[in-house]
Design a protein around this motif. Sequence first.
Motif, PDB file in Angstrom:
ATOM      1  N   ARG A   9       2.651  47.028  -4.144  1.00 55.77           N
ATOM      2  CA  ARG A   9       2.527  48.096  -4.855  1.00 55.77           C
ATOM      3  C   ARG A   9       0.899  48.342  -5.091  1.00 55.77           C
ATOM      4  O   ARG A   9       0.413  47.278  -5.167  1.00 55.77           O
ATOM      5  CB  ARG A   9       3.214  48.011  -6.446  1.00 55.77           C
ATOM      6  N   LEU A  10       0.671  49.572  -5.183  1.00 53.85           N
ATOM      7  CA  LEU A  10      -0.986  49.738  -5.218  1.00 53.85           C
ATOM      8  C   LEU A  10      -1.166  51.008  -5.980  1.00 53.85           C
ATOM      9  O   LEU A  10      -0.348  51.952  -5.985  1.00 53.85           O
ATOM     10  CB  LEU A  10      -1.308  49.949  -3.659  1.00 53.85           C
ATOM     11  N   THR A  11      -2.298  50.786  -7.050  1.00 55.64           N
ATOM     12  CA  THR A  11      -2.497  52.031  -7.651  1.00 55.64           C
ATOM     13  C   THR A  11      -4.116  52.010  -7.642  1.00 55.64           C
ATOM     14  O   THR A  11      -4.930  51.209  -7.200  1.00 55.64           O
ATOM     15  CB  THR A  11      -2.260  51.926  -9.483  1.00 55.64           C
ATOM     16  N   LEU A  12      -4.490  53.507  -7.431  1.00 56.94           N
ATOM     17  CA  LEU A  12      -5.788  53.813  -7.431  1.00 56.94           C
ATOM     18  C   LEU A  12      -6.377  54.343  -8.582  1.00 56.94           C
ATOM     19  O   LEU A  12      -5.642  55.250  -9.067  1.00 56.94           O
ATOM     20  CB  LEU A  12      -5.857  54.991  -6.278  1.00 56.94           C
ATOM     21  N   ILE A  13      -7.538  53.459  -8.920  1.00 56.15           N
ATOM     22  CA  ILE A  13      -8.146  54.161 -10.335  1.00 56.15           C
ATOM     23  C   ILE A  13      -9.604  54.662  -9.950  1.00 56.15           C
ATOM     24  O   ILE A  13     -10.127  53.984  -9.410  1.00 56.15           O
ATOM     25  CB  ILE A  13      -8.075  52.847 -11.347  1.00 56.15           C
ATOM     26  N   ALA A  14      -9.807  55.911 -10.418  1.00 57.61           N
ATOM     27  CA  ALA A  14     -11.257  56.436 -10.357  1.00 57.61           C
ATOM     28  C   ALA A  14     -11.815  55.881 -11.389  1.00 57.61           C
ATOM     29  O   ALA A  14     -11.477  55.835 -12.582  1.00 57.61           O
ATOM     30  CB  ALA A  14     -11.268  58.033 -10.617  1.00 57.61           C
ATOM     31  N   VAL A  15     -12.974  55.170 -11.000  1.00 57.68           N
ATOM     32  CA  VAL A  15     -13.806  54.512 -12.238  1.00 57.68           C
ATOM     33  C   VAL A  15     -15.404  55.073 -12.332  1.00 57.68           C
ATOM     34  O   VAL A  15     -15.508  55.663 -11.440  1.00 57.68           O
ATOM     35  CB  VAL A  15     -13.920  52.962 -11.906  1.00 57.68           C
ATOM     36  N   GLY A  16     -16.001  54.611 -13.381  1.00 61.55           N
ATOM     37  CA  GLY A  16     -17.490  55.074 -13.524  1.00 61.55           C
ATOM     38  C   GLY A  16     -17.254  56.586 -13.682  1.00 61.55           C
ATOM     39  O   GLY A  16     -16.568  57.027 -14.508  1.00 61.55           O
ATOM     40  N   GLY A  17     -18.476  57.355 -13.436  1.00 59.35           N
ATOM     41  CA  GLY A  17     -18.687  58.657 -13.724  1.00 59.35           C
ATOM     42  C   GLY A  17     -17.441  59.479 -12.879  1.00 59.35           C
ATOM     43  O   GLY A  17     -16.920  60.568 -13.643  1.00 59.35           O
TER      44      GLY A  17
END
Length: 918
Positions: free
Chosen positions: A101-109
């Motif tokens: 299982r894999l999730t993509l998280i946008a981080v920072g700005g």
Amino acid sequence: MSTPSIPNQRAVLDRRVLAASIADAVAEAGAQAARPRIVELLRGALEDGRTELARRFAERPTKGYEVVHGHAFLIDQLIRVLHDHVIADLYPAPNRSKGERLTLIAVGGYGRGEMAPFSDIDIAFITPGKTTPWCEQVIEALLYYLWDLGLKVGHSSRSLDEMVRMAKADLTIRTAILEGRYLWGDQKLYDEASRRFWEDVVPGSEAQFVSEKLAERNARHKRMGDSRYVVEPNVKDGKGGLRDLQTLYWIGKYIHRVRDAAELVDVGLLTQREYRSFRRAEQFLLAVRSHLHTITRRAEDRLTFDLQREVARRMQFADRTGKSAVERFMQYYFLQAQHVGNVTGVFLAHIDEQMGQRKRPKGLLASFRSRPRMFKGYRIVGGRICAPGDEWFQQDPIRLIEIFQIAEEEGLEIHPETMRMARRDAELIREDTRRDPRANTLFLKLLTGRRDPETVLRWMNEAGVFGRFVPDFGKVNAQMQFDMYHHYTVDEHTIRAIGLLAQIERGELKDDHPLATELLPQLGNRTVLYVATLLHDIAKGRGGDHSILGAEVAMKLCPRLGMSEDETEMVAWLVRWHLLMSATAFKRDLSDPKTITDFVSQVQTLERLRQLVMLTIVDIRAVGPGIWNSWKRQLLGELYELSEERMRLGHKRHGRKERIDAKKARVAELLDNDAHLIDELEDRFDDAYWIAEPEDIIALNVPIYAAAKEAEERLTIFAQYYPARGATLVTVIGDDHPGLFYRIAGAISLAGANIIDARIHTTRVGKAVDNFLVQDPLGKPFQEKDQLTRLQTTIEDALAGKIELVPQLAKRPLARPRAESFEVRPTVLFDNKASGRFTVIEVTARDRPALLNKLARTLFECRLMVNSAHITHYGERAVDNFYVTDLLGGKVTAQDRLKEVERALLKAAGEPADAEMA
């Protein structure tokens, strides 16, 4: 948090159309073989999306939120399409295990949904446990696709446990995850990661997070110049920039779990008005940053001179009387940076109080807390002065001046809640308050305070009180000067100059400013000096001569401040002539008696002289780092001493012979055992040499000349560090011939040095003795042995014809490439009154390599003899002054001759392209 809604999203990127095109490519060629076609489709979609967003930005160039949200949306859609293609076509796994299982998280700005056009893309890939081969394949495929598109990706791949462990240990990782936003992939895994962060990482670490974030902010400010008023600010990391606003959001989110900046109002950290100020500043700064990226097509965050004009044009700023479009744009920029500072101060004070309440001791220890005391109606708590009630300033607007005066006198900070009230109520200061004698007395006491007027005046300025009480000062608030010389805005430069006066008065700058430290206590009226310092640049940006206009302001304002007629006239005179001393010291030959005569006739009294030297010193020093140096200190000190002596002893202390004899006696003392050389060379050096050169340089010249004479050398070149003026002294002794000066000047330039002063002499037997003071392009002396050797060798080779000067000099890069951003119209001025023997020619032009060489060569071709040259740099502007005669030793007075010389010098001073066209 999701990215805000983007109008007409499909015009930016239609995910269904792109996904369908990729599916067709896969169906036609297979997933692996279709890769080049897929990259082409993605690249086209990315370029089309950027073009559409650029079109929208050009139509609405001040809407920063729209452009950064639009670019985040564009990248979101690309990554989602890519992710679906990779797991459906490249690595399908119909029966995935719990670990796959894999999730993509946008981080920072990017996590905030804010992306300037060429910002990095920061993604965190999170897996439930140890990364499985399937997860590794998917992550790798996604990254390679993004890299193929030319995108810069900051990425990390961690399990849930690793994320928690690393976030606890590393502030940067904690901050990045704090702004995490679900991007794509396994939604439940994202929810679990978010829960673990808020339950396992955050609790109990709030105070540490705040402390570390503020330490990080302070270190960043220090690195960026520690002022929000530097004239080439960093929009992202500079003081008053985007990062400061983001720091507030991070702290608010970490402590109160706010989801966006608007909720900072709900938790009591900002008022609705301050939140609007936050939004306005952020919107503007995001727009500026996006313009920088768009213009340069890279992640550029520094608002340099060469970009300021173009950003101002794109944001539709226009010229106004006395102010160019770029100056109006930058003034607005600094006002927004000031708002950021205001919001930050209030916010952090509330955080401080909230954190303090959490840690406040209970029981018996509670009684040891700092108890408030009353002082002149104000509450003093923990070193901070507070207004006793919300209507305190409304009841009596003079208190808006009083509170700052008390803070300075008592060494107190002003409570941020009280600063908030002062900012809100500053508009209550009207003409009746400005005219009130008590208010003006309080203001003068603050201005001339002996503790720390600089800091408190800066608070007063940022609260908006300063500009309301002195409207003329309000006009220069946040006003920049579009040049490479001034490092700060006019108001910041002025406040720094006042601070320098206070430091000198406290004896803190004795090593840097021995003369000023000695003179300040001797002044007949220190208030005059402080007021003149406040007003010396107050009329900038109005069009016309700011010195003349500023003197007019002084004549009106000083009586209002309660100053007498004599004090008012003195302040007005100082403001009118505040540039006189530096212009005389740096552009004129101080060995010429006429220079001193003219200067003294303008200054007239010792009190004016002392006041003027103090004002000149702090004015130059407050321009910015590196502007003040020992060469300027020496010249100003020399001019002061010569003028003071003339004023004390009358028109002439001695005749010409007596002056030369006195100087020979002093040189003999310096030469000690070599004093006999003076008599031995009596037939060589004429009176003009003895009058023109300082005794310490003569003491250096004489032994070199004697050694060259004894060795029968045709050419002697000697370079040595000259600490008295923070420069390197280059002495050239050889057979004199026409054009020697310009050839030496060219060689020195070729060796990477700038000439700041030059004196040219010919002995009675036809030998040239030329002295040059030189520095490197940063204003530092050459000291290292190899540097000195290079200087000597380059000059020797140039004079021997081993170097072709013209082509070599043409290859030299511009010392200050950004100088091209400024228009400096060349000018040539002639002055036949400044010297008894010489015509003084002043040439102003854009600073560039070998300028002095070109001008000196032109003077040679015009059949003029250069006796001395004095070179001053003001950022991108060079001002070169030459003392010249014709070939017969007379002044140049004929109008047609002057016109001929002017045309030739203007051609030489013009840009290379201009010169070729002329």
